[in-house]
Design a protein around this motif. Structure first.
Motif, PDB file in Angstrom:
ATOM      1  N   PRO A   1      68.834  45.358  13.945  1.00  0.00           N
ATOM      2  CA  PRO A   1      69.102  46.293  12.844  1.00  0.00           C
ATOM      3  C   PRO A   1      68.075  47.416  12.807  1.00  0.00           C
ATOM      4  O   PRO A   1      66.887  47.200  13.084  1.00  0.00           O
ATOM      5  N   ASN A   2      68.520  48.614  12.508  1.00  0.00           N
ATOM      6  CA  ASN A   2      67.611  49.752  12.313  1.00  0.00           C
ATOM      7  C   ASN A   2      66.738  50.037  13.529  1.00  0.00           C
ATOM      8  O   ASN A   2      65.647  50.593  13.396  1.00  0.00           O
TER       9      ASN A   2
ATOM     10  N   THR B   1      63.170  45.353   9.182  1.00  0.00           N
ATOM     11  CA  THR B   1      63.680  45.355   7.804  1.00  0.00           C
ATOM     12  C   THR B   1      62.578  45.665   6.801  1.00  0.00           C
ATOM     13  O   THR B   1      62.818  45.616   5.595  1.00  0.00           O
ATOM     14  N   ASP B   2      61.396  46.017   7.282  1.00  0.00           N
ATOM     15  CA  ASP B   2      60.273  46.333   6.411  1.00  0.00           C
ATOM     16  C   ASP B   2      60.439  47.752   5.859  1.00  0.00           C
ATOM     17  O   ASP B   2      60.524  48.712   6.631  1.00  0.00           O
TER      18      ASP B   2
ATOM     19  N   ARG C   1      62.732  40.997  13.555  1.00  0.00           N
ATOM     20  CA  ARG C   1      63.545  40.996  12.343  1.00  0.00           C
ATOM     21  C   ARG C   1      62.724  41.471  11.137  1.00  0.00           C
ATOM     22  O   ARG C   1      63.186  42.310  10.349  1.00  0.00           O
TER      23      ARG C   1
END
Length: 268
Positions: free
Chosen positions: A235-236, A116-117, A112
């Protein structure tokens, strides 16, 4: 050896293999891991110890194939009935998927944070080399935790690399029976020395032949976690690179069959 023993042993053993092998990839890849950027040596030795641990755990049940290429090589040698291959393959694929899920569960916080970095996301180019987060990159920023990918994308060369590396692995396993004291009295398992030899062979392959493609040398090691990567709601995460996925499946299977043929021609 019953079909249930084979399926159970291969499922548990392959799950441990991928948990520890994928775990070292996660440890080195994910930014908030204490082992972040530990490097290729950490990955190669991590996979070697993963093989060692998984082989010890599953040898008594299934013989610790843990790899369809090994199963094919043993079938060509005549040490495994061809009728048992579907059971071995099913357990191996299921185990690989379970192992990948356990890697995700273990490193859920790191996945996570990594995905999100802003610095990690900004460093991911798209296929045309431009940074645009609206277009998913061909291979996501964590795909390498789950499956392999080539440094130079050339299908024939990548396939040949996987074939050569797998021939080395499977031939080393098939010829263990010729070394006094290595093969166990019980033909189910590889024996203590056999498992150690195989583990160090895997380390050697990683160090010497792993640079071009990441050395899958095991179809389910790549395919099972790649399926999990595609299904996980990360995500991503980017794409799962299915255009390349056939190479680490077909290459090792060919390599296992070739190794079995070499053994029958040269060592029998």
């Amino acid at each position: 050896m019953s079909s249930l023993d084979i399926f159970t042993g291969e499922t548990i053993g392959t799950a441990v293999l991928i948990l520890l092998g994928g775990g070292v990839c996660a440890a080195v890849t994910l930014k908030r891991s204490k082992a972040f950027n530990a490097g290729w040596l950490a990955i190669t030795f991590g996979w070697g110890f993963a093989v060692l641990t998984a082989a010890y755990i599953s040898a008594g049940l299934s013989g610790a194939h843990l790899n369809p290429a090994v199963t094919v090589g043993l079938a060509v040698k005549g040490a495994t009935p061809w009728s048992d291959l579907p059971v071995y393959f099913a357990g191996q694929l299921l185990g690989a998927m379970i192992g990948a899920l356990l890697v995700w569960a273990t490193y859920a916080g790191q996945f996570r944070a990594h995905l999100t970095d802003p610095e990690i996301l900004a460093a991911q180019p798209t296929e045309d080399g431009m940074v645009d987060q609206k277009t998913a990159p061909k291979a996501g920023p964590v795909l390498g935790v789950f499956s392999t990918g080539p440094e130079i994308r050339h299908a024939a060369q990548n396939l040949l690399t996987e074939v050569i590396a797998t021939v080395v692995l499977v031939l080393a396993i098939l010829t263990q029976s010729m070394i006094p004291g290595v093969s166990p009295d019980d033909p189910k398992g590889p024996g203590v020395l056999g498992a150690m030899i195989t583990a160090f062979v895997v380390v050697g392959i990683g160090l010497s032949l792993g640079g071009p493609t990441g050395y899958a040398i095991n179809p389910v090691r790549d395919l099972g976690p790649r399926i999990v990567h595609a299904l996980l709601p990360l995500p991503n995460k980017g794409g799962s690179d299915w255009g390349y996925a056939w190479v680490p499946v077909v290459g090792p299977l060919l390599g296992g069959a070739i190794a079995g043929g070499i053994h029958q021609l040269a060592f029998v």
